[in-house]
Scaffold this motif. Structure first.
Motif, PDB file in Angstrom:
ATOM      1  N   ALA A  70       0.843  -1.190   0.000  1.00 14.11           N
ATOM      2  CA  ALA A  70       0.000   0.000   0.000  1.00 14.11           C
ATOM      3  C   ALA A  70       0.877   1.237   0.000  1.00 14.11           C
ATOM      4  CB  ALA A  70      -0.926   0.013   1.214  1.00 14.11           C
ATOM      5  N   VAL A  71       0.342   2.312  -0.566  1.00 18.57           N
ATOM      6  CA  VAL A  71       1.052   3.583  -0.660  1.00 18.57           C
ATOM      7  C   VAL A  71       0.158   4.676  -0.114  1.00 18.57           C
ATOM      8  CG1 VAL A  71       2.113   5.266  -2.209  1.00 18.57           C
ATOM      9  CG2 VAL A  71       2.325   2.834  -2.695  1.00 18.57           C
ATOM     10  N   GLN A  72       0.744   5.580   0.679  1.00 13.74           N
ATOM     11  CA  GLN A  72      -0.009   6.741   1.109  1.00 13.74           C
ATOM     12  C   GLN A  72       0.940   7.909   1.348  1.00 13.74           C
ATOM     13  OE1 GLN A  72      -1.737   4.824   4.675  1.00 13.74           O
ATOM     14  NE2 GLN A  72      -0.750   6.414   5.885  1.00 13.74           N
ATOM     15  N   ALA A  73       0.448   9.108   1.064  1.00 15.41           N
ATOM     16  CA  ALA A  73       1.216  10.316   1.338  1.00 15.41           C
ATOM     17  C   ALA A  73       0.956  10.785   2.758  1.00 15.41           C
ATOM     18  CB  ALA A  73       0.860  11.405   0.335  1.00 15.41           C
ATOM     19  N   THR A  74      -0.313  10.730   3.160  1.00 16.22           N
ATOM     20  CA  THR A  74      -0.730  11.102   4.515  1.00 16.22           C
ATOM     21  C   THR A  74      -1.657  10.004   5.008  1.00 16.22           C
ATOM     22  OG1 THR A  74      -2.754  12.248   3.864  1.00 16.22           O
ATOM     23  CG2 THR A  74      -0.708  13.513   3.753  1.00 16.22           C
ATOM     24  N   GLY A  75      -2.249  10.201   6.155  1.00 17.47           N
ATOM     25  CA  GLY A  75      -3.210   9.223   6.657  1.00 17.47           C
ATOM     26  C   GLY A  75      -4.600   9.405   6.097  1.00 17.47           C
ATOM     27  N   HIS A  76      -4.816  10.468   5.293  1.00 16.88           N
ATOM     28  CA  HIS A  76      -6.128  10.681   4.687  1.00 16.88           C
ATOM     29  C   HIS A  76      -6.449   9.546   3.727  1.00 16.88           C
ATOM     30  CE1 HIS A  76      -5.043  14.820   5.889  1.00 16.88           C
ATOM     31  NE2 HIS A  76      -6.330  14.996   6.009  1.00 16.88           N
ATOM     32  N   GLY A  77      -7.692   9.141   3.710  1.00 18.06           N
ATOM     33  CA  GLY A  77      -8.146   8.182   2.715  1.00 18.06           C
ATOM     34  C   GLY A  77      -7.683   6.757   2.925  1.00 18.06           C
ATOM     35  N   THR A  78      -7.115   6.463   4.091  1.00 18.45           N
ATOM     36  CA  THR A  78      -6.683   5.094   4.377  1.00 18.45           C
ATOM     37  C   THR A  78      -7.831   4.364   5.051  1.00 18.45           C
ATOM     38  OG1 THR A  78      -4.420   5.890   4.682  1.00 18.45           O
ATOM     39  CG2 THR A  78      -4.926   3.684   5.493  1.00 18.45           C
ATOM     40  N   HIS A  79      -8.424   3.387   4.352  1.00  8.60           N
ATOM     41  CA  HIS A  79      -9.627   2.732   4.849  1.00  8.60           C
ATOM     42  C   HIS A  79      -9.423   1.254   5.155  1.00  8.60           C
ATOM     43  CE1 HIS A  79     -11.600   6.395   3.803  1.00  8.60           C
ATOM     44  NE2 HIS A  79     -11.438   6.228   2.508  1.00  8.60           N
ATOM     45  N   GLU A  80      -8.236   0.734   4.881  1.00  8.50           N
ATOM     46  CA  GLU A  80      -7.996  -0.689   5.091  1.00  8.50           C
ATOM     47  C   GLU A  80      -6.548  -0.879   5.530  1.00  8.50           C
ATOM     48  OE1 GLU A  80      -9.920  -4.436   2.882  1.00  8.50           O
ATOM     49  OE2 GLU A  80      -8.561  -3.276   1.642  1.00  8.50           O
ATOM     50  N   ALA A  81      -6.331  -1.765   6.489  1.00 10.40           N
ATOM     51  CA  ALA A  81      -4.996  -1.974   7.043  1.00 10.40           C
ATOM     52  C   ALA A  81      -4.133  -2.803   6.101  1.00 10.40           C
ATOM     53  CB  ALA A  81      -5.097  -2.668   8.397  1.00 10.40           C
ATOM     54  N   CYS A  82      -2.843  -2.429   6.041  1.00 12.12           N
ATOM     55  CA  CYS A  82      -1.864  -3.183   5.258  1.00 12.12           C
ATOM     56  C   CYS A  82      -1.090  -4.101   6.212  1.00 12.12           C
ATOM     57  CB  CYS A  82      -0.924  -2.221   4.538  1.00 12.12           C
ATOM     58  SG  CYS A  82       0.258  -3.005   3.427  1.00 12.12           S
ATOM     59  N   ASP A  83      -1.815  -4.936   6.951  1.00 10.33           N
ATOM     60  CA  ASP A  83      -1.198  -5.773   7.980  1.00 10.33           C
ATOM     61  C   ASP A  83      -0.225  -6.773   7.373  1.00 10.33           C
ATOM     62  OD1 ASP A  83      -2.563  -4.492  10.000  1.00 10.33           O
ATOM     63  OD2 ASP A  83      -4.200  -5.952  10.051  1.00 10.33           O
ATOM     64  N   GLY A  84       0.975  -6.825   7.935  1.00  6.42           N
ATOM     65  CA  GLY A  84       1.974  -7.780   7.494  1.00  6.42           C
ATOM     66  C   GLY A  84       2.606  -7.460   6.165  1.00  6.42           C
ATOM     67  N   GLY A  85       2.302  -6.298   5.609  1.00  6.29           N
ATOM     68  CA  GLY A  85       2.772  -5.963   4.278  1.00  6.29           C
ATOM     69  C   GLY A  85       3.783  -4.844   4.265  1.00  6.29           C
ATOM     70  N   VAL A  86       3.980  -4.285   3.087  1.00  8.85           N
ATOM     71  CA  VAL A  86       4.889  -3.174   2.863  1.00  8.85           C
ATOM     72  C   VAL A  86       4.054  -1.909   2.675  1.00  8.85           C
ATOM     73  CG1 VAL A  86       6.623  -2.191   1.320  1.00  8.85           C
ATOM     74  CG2 VAL A  86       6.650  -4.640   1.824  1.00  8.85           C
ATOM     75  N   LEU A  87       4.166  -0.978   3.606  1.00  2.73           N
ATOM     76  CA  LEU A  87       3.483   0.310   3.516  1.00  2.73           C
ATOM     77  C   LEU A  87       4.517   1.354   3.125  1.00  2.73           C
ATOM     78  CD1 LEU A  87       1.093   2.240   3.901  1.00  2.73           C
ATOM     79  CD2 LEU A  87       1.689   2.368   6.326  1.00  2.73           C
ATOM     80  N   VAL A  88       4.323   1.978   1.979  1.00  7.01           N
ATOM     81  CA  VAL A  88       5.255   2.983   1.487  1.00  7.01           C
ATOM     82  C   VAL A  88       4.650   4.369   1.685  1.00  7.01           C
ATOM     83  CG1 VAL A  88       6.542   3.856  -0.497  1.00  7.01           C
ATOM     84  CG2 VAL A  88       6.183   1.394  -0.222  1.00  7.01           C
ATOM     85  N   ARG A  89       5.402   5.234   2.330  1.00  2.71           N
ATOM     86  CA  ARG A  89       4.995   6.625   2.482  1.00  2.71           C
ATOM     87  C   ARG A  89       5.744   7.466   1.452  1.00  2.71           C
ATOM     88  NH1 ARG A  89       1.788   7.768   7.233  1.00  2.71           N
ATOM     89  NH2 ARG A  89       1.935   9.872   6.409  1.00  2.71           N
ATOM     90  N   THR A  90       5.010   8.294   0.735  1.00  2.00           N
ATOM     91  CA  THR A  90       5.608   9.105  -0.331  1.00  2.00           C
ATOM     92  C   THR A  90       5.835  10.550   0.082  1.00  2.00           C
ATOM     93  OG1 THR A  90       3.418   9.584  -1.242  1.00  2.00           O
ATOM     94  CG2 THR A  90       4.606   7.677  -2.146  1.00  2.00           C
TER      95      THR A  90
END
Length: 429
Positions: A70-90
């Motif tokens: 999953a990719v996100q710039a901020t916490g806005h619009g995050t509706h589902e957890a990326c549990d156990g995965g790779v979360l990339v912040r841009t």
């Protein structure tokens, strides 16, 4: 040379130039969070990307290890957890370039609306930005983008002219009217489930000054104000955007409304102050003498309207007396109930417009609190549609589109992400 990061001897990010945060570290705890309190994500790692190479490396690592991405710039619009995965912040990829001659902005995937507004303002230009300067540009735009200039200039998605996209197989492509046109169509309102947008270009508009702000009235006038608003919007020109809000004011509000339950009218008028005051006069009369009037001429860059956290959202063609009564009662249990006028240019898309749907909507209702029974009371009068930016439940993604657009979006998904790699959040499964 950068060294690979190893996470629990399982996930490596070879040559990753950014910063990787692991569980237990302060940076991890801060960056994993969503603004939605119902999402408590625990990814295997959070990686701050500095460029396309970092994004590709993180994507390919997630593919190799078969974990969510999953990719996100901020916490806005995050509706589902990326549990156990790779979360990339841009967030580090926050470049903003303005071409005043072409009236075009080019932004990186970490850019915030406040940065774009500030960059465009010296040229007398404005983007179709969101309610808050802290909202990320890319996610907002991919989801449609309903801003305070939308009645005059359309959805933010309608202003996009070009996107660079990292696909699920690692390819980096340009999406435009002439290159990958189906992907370009899908990105303009269909969400981020087709690839990682690494840059976005969109039109700016000649808006330097507006009449904007808030006016507050006694809550006792709520029903009368909403009834008047129902008729008032029928003749409202495209230049004026408004919302009527039933709100319990916080203790740090101005003294005249501090701690009070009020009717608040929010307004942005892309025109002269005298015209705005003339247009608003019938609403002011219906609401009664103002407790406080903070509407005034301003630069667009200095205008910040704020938003309402979405715990319930419905769309309406009108608000009959039954709906008004329900909303007034709901306001006794919620902090904020916002009734917002749509229409204008949003309802007049160009022939090549993307899949932003329910464009004929006249009004939306957003409530910031779960009120028992509210959905059931409103359902007989609501259209049944929703808007992707405001939709917290990924299981209802299809409700944000017409049936024809949703079928087409699924075809684009199969073409560009055939194995469903992008599966966190709103995706057209």
């Amino acid at each position: 040379m950068s060294q690979p990061y190893t996470i629990q001897d399982e996930i490596t990010l070879p040559g990753f130039a950014g910063t990787v945060h692991l569980p237990g570290e302060a940076g991890y705890e801060e960056l994993r969070r969503s603004l939605n309190p119902r999402v408590d994500a625990h990814p295997a790692l959070v990686a701050e990307a500095y460029g396309v190479a970092d994004l590709r490396g993180a994507l390919l690592a997630a593919r190799q290890h078969g974990v969510p991405f999953a990719v996100q710039a901020t916490g806005h619009g995050t509706h589902e957890a990326c549990d156990g995965g790779v979360l990339v912040r841009t967030s580090p990829m926050a470049s903003v370039l303005v071409d005043p001659d072409r009236r075009i902005a080019r932004v990186g995937p970490g850019a915030l609306w406040g940065e774009v507004v500030a960059a465009a303002a010296p040229f007398g230009l404005a983007p179709l930005s969101g309610s808050s300067p802290s909202v990320g540009v890319t996610g907002y735009t991919l989801g449609g983008g309903l801003g305070w200039l939308a009645r005059k200039h359309g959805f933010a998605a309608d202003s996009v002219v070009r996107a660079e996209v990292l696909l699920a197989d690692g390819r980096h492509v340009v999406a435009s009217a002439d290159s990958h046109p189906e992907l370009f169509w899908a990105l303009r309102g269909g969400g981020g489930g087709f690839g990682v947008v690494t840059s976005l270009e969109f039109r700016l508009h000649p808006v330097e000054r507006v009449f904007s702000g808030f006016a507050y009235f006694p809550i006792e006038a709520a029903a009368e104000t909403l009834a008047a608003y129902r008729g008032w919007i029928e003749d409202a020109p495209d230049e004026i955007s408004t919302a009527v809000v039933l709100r319990r004011m916080p203790e740090d509000a101005p003294e005249a409304v501090r701690g009070r339950h009020v009717v608040m009218v929010k307004v942005v008028h892309a025109g002269e102050a005298e015209e705005a005051r003339r247009l608003l006069a019938p609403l002011w009369r219906a609401a009664g003498p103002a407790l406080l009037d903070e509407t005034r001429p301003s630069t667009y860059a200095a205008t910040s309207m704020g938003g309402t956290p979405n715990r319930h959202m419905d769309m309406f063609e009108t608000v009959p007396d039954e709906v008004i009564g329900t909303l007034v009662r709901a306001a006794q249990h919620a902090q904020t109930v916002e009734i917002r006028h749509w229409g204008g240019a949003m309802a007049r898309p160009g022939q090549d417009a993307g899949p932003v749907s329910h464009r004929g909507t006249k009004l939306s209702v957003i409530v910031d609190t779960v009120v028992p029974g509210l959905a059931e009371e409103l359902r007989p009068y609501a259209s049944g549609g929703t808007f992707l930016n405001f939709l917290a439940d990924p299981a209802r993604t299809a409700a944000a589109f017409t049936s024809g657009d949703f079928r087409r979006l699924r075809e684009v998904k199969r073409a560009y992400d055939p194995d469903g790699f992008f599966r966190v959040g709103h995706v057209t499964r």
